[in-house]
Design a protein around this motif. Structure first.
Motif, short mmCIF file in Angstrom:
data_model
loop_
_atom_site.label_atom_id
_atom_site.label_comp_id
_atom_site.label_asym_id
_atom_site.label_seq_id
_atom_site.Cartn_x
_atom_site.Cartn_y
_atom_site.Cartn_z
N ILE A 10 0.62 -1.16 0.04
CA ILE A 10 -0.13 0.31 0.18
C ILE A 10 1.07 1.11 -0.27
O ILE A 10 0.59 1.93 -0.89
N LEU A 17 -6.93 2.74 -1.25
CA LEU A 17 -6.91 0.88 -0.09
C LEU A 17 -8.44 1.39 -0.22
O LEU A 17 -9.36 0.29 -0.38
N TYR A 38 2.75 -0.86 4.76
CA TYR A 38 1.87 -0.01 4.03
C TYR A 38 2.22 1.08 4.53
O TYR A 38 1.35 2.10 4.61
#
Length: 243
Positions: A10, A17, A38
Motif C-alpha cells: 500500500i 486502499l 503499509y
C-alpha cells in the motif's frame, strides 16, 4: 462465508486502499490478508495504519510485516531511523505522524509489533512479504529478515523454464513446499506488468503502488482481481517514492 482477499503493498496510499475496497465490494464477511509495506511513500502512512486498526476490530484481518513496516516500527520505538529509510519513503511516514501524541504513537507501535512474519492457511497456501531462502521453508529460515527482504524466491520463479516438470530433480525445492505462495515486495512493474503476476506457483501482488502503479486486491480462490487508479492520479501533488 465471505471471500478471502489478498492485498498488495500500500505504501501510504490510503485513497487507493479505500477506492479498491469499494471496487471489490469488500464486506465484513471477507477475510483480508495484507502482504505488508503499509507505509513509506505517499502522505497517508499513519492514516493507513489507523484505517487497518479499525478494520481489524470488525472483521478477520491477517497483517504480514514488510521491510518498510519494520523500519517504521523501529522508528516508533527509538525515535530515530536510518537515512536509507528516510530516503526510501520514510520521511513521508515521519511527517504523517507529526500531529500524533506519544500515546497514540505507542498504540500504533503495538499494532506493528503484533504483525505476522508469514501465514499459512488450511489449504497450504503461504502468505509472506518477500520470501525465504531455506529449502525447508520459512520456519527453518536462519535470518528472519529474509521474510521481509528476500527476492531470490521470486527471481527463481521468474527465471524458471516453463517446461520444467515438478518431478524434475532441478525443480526448486522451495516451491514444492506450498500449494501457492503470495508475495509483495518486488513490483511487477520491473517485469513490465501493471497487474499481479503468476510465475510457477507464486503470485506477486505488488503492482507498484509506491511508484506509478496501482494497488491490487485478489480473490485467492477465483483469482478475480481489482485495482485502484494509479497512485500518482490519486496524489497528483506528491511524488511517492519517485523522488
Amino acid at each position: 462465508m465471505g471471500r478471502t482477499l489478498v492485498i498488495g503493498d500500500i505504501h501510504g496510499g490510503l485513497k487507493a486502499l479505500q477506492q479498491v475496497f469499494e471496487r471489490a465490494e469488500v464486506t465484513d464477511d471477507d477475510q483480508l490478508i495484507f502482504l505488508g509495506d503499509y507505509v513509506d511513500g505517499w502522505s497517508e502512512s499513519s492514516g493507513v495504519i489507523r484505517f487497518l486498526m479499525g478494520l481489524s476490530e470488525k472483521q478477520e484481518c491477517i497483517l504480514i510485516k514488510g521491510n518498510h513496516d519494520a523500519w517504521t516500527e523501529d522508528w516508533l520505538l527509538a525515535g530515530t531511523g536510518p537515512d536509507v529509510w528516510l530516503f526510501n519513503g520514510g520521511q513521508s511516514t515521519v511527517e504523517s505522524y507529526a500531529d500524533y501524541s506519544q500515546q497514540d504513537k505507542e498504540i500504533h507501535l503495538d499494532f506493528f509489533q503484533k504483525m505476522k512474519n508469514y501465514h499459512v492457511d488450511s489449504q497450504n497456501r503461504l502468505f509472506i512479504h518477500a520470501g525465504y531462502s531455506s529449502m525447508h521453508g520459512p520456519e527453518k529460515e536462519v535470518y528472519s529478515s529474509n521474510y521481509r527482504w528476500d527476492r531470490t524466491l521470486w527471481e527463481t520463479a521468474v527465471a524458471m523454464d516453463k517446461k520444467l516438470a515438478k518431478n524434475s530433480e532441478f525443480y526448486p525445492k522451495r516451491l514444492l513446499l506450498y500449494h501457492e505462495i503470495f508475495i509483495g515486495h518486488t513490483p511487477t512493474l520491473y517485469i513490465g506488468s501493471k497487474a499481479p503476476v503468476n510465475k510457477a506457483n507464486i503470485w506477486n501482488m505488488d503492482t507498484g503502488a509506491a511508484f506509478t502503479g496501482a494497488l491490487s486486491v485478489m480473490d485467492i480462490d477465483t483469482k478475480e482481481c481489482w485495482q485502484s487508479d494509479p497512485l500518482p492520479l490519486l496524489y497528483p501533488y506528491e511524488k511517492g517514492r519517485n523522488a
